[in-house]
Design an enzyme around this catalytic site. Structure first.
Site, PDB file in Angstrom:
ATOM      1  CG  ASN A   1      -9.654 -19.334   5.482  1.00 28.02           C
ATOM      2  OD1 ASN A   1     -10.860 -19.535   5.364  1.00 28.02           O
ATOM      3  ND2 ASN A   1      -8.745 -20.075   4.872  1.00 28.02           N
TER       4      ASN A   1
ATOM      5  NE  ARG B   1     -10.284 -19.125   1.946  1.00 24.70           N
ATOM      6  CZ  ARG B   1      -8.973 -19.034   1.748  1.00 24.70           C
ATOM      7  NH1 ARG B   1      -8.359 -17.878   1.876  1.00 24.70           N
ATOM      8  NH2 ARG B   1      -8.273 -20.097   1.432  1.00 24.70           N
TER       9      ARG B   1
END
Length: 132
Positions: free
Chosen positions: A75, A57
């Site tokens: 996520n 990320r």
């Protein structure tokens, strides 16, 4: 003769325009052409593989900001990473390649699924962020 002098002056006039004025004019014309033809795209994505616990990320945010696209990343409970990208078509396409082939250094991308790709009139986000 008078006609010859007029012609000589006419031929010299364009040369007397300062170079920075011509550059500004060219820049303005090119920018207008690009802004009228640059399509804004939006696409949803989901990345499969080893993409959690490997800073995926964070690297996605960094790459999106470098490219100048907006959107988000998060996520999922299924062990994937998903999100949305918006921006000029060429930049969105560059981000799609990055999400499919590059990722974070420790990640392993098995496949990336893109969906809901569409042209949009305006960006719906101000930046690129991680959702929790």
């Amino acid at each position: 003769s008078a006609d010859t002098n007029t012609l000589a002056v006419t031929r010299r006039l364009p040369m007397r325009v300062p170079a920075h004025h011509l550059l500004f004019l060219c820049f303005t014309v090119i920018c207008r052409a690009m802004s009228s033809t640059a399509k804004l795209k939006s696409v949803d994505y989901e990345v499969f593989g080893r993409v959690q616990g490997v800073c995926f990320r964070m690297y996605t945010e960094d790459e999106a900001r470098k490219l100048g696209v907006v959107g988000w990343v998060r996520n999922t409970r299924q062990g994937t990473v998903d999100g949305q990208i918006q921006g000029p078509e060429d930049k969105v396409n560059s981000m799609k390649v990055w999400l499919s082939k590059v990722g974070s250094p420790s990640s392993r991308i098995d496949r990336t699924q893109f969906s809901n790709e569409r042209e949009i009139p305006n960006l719906q986000f101000k930046g690129f962020n991680t959702k929790y």
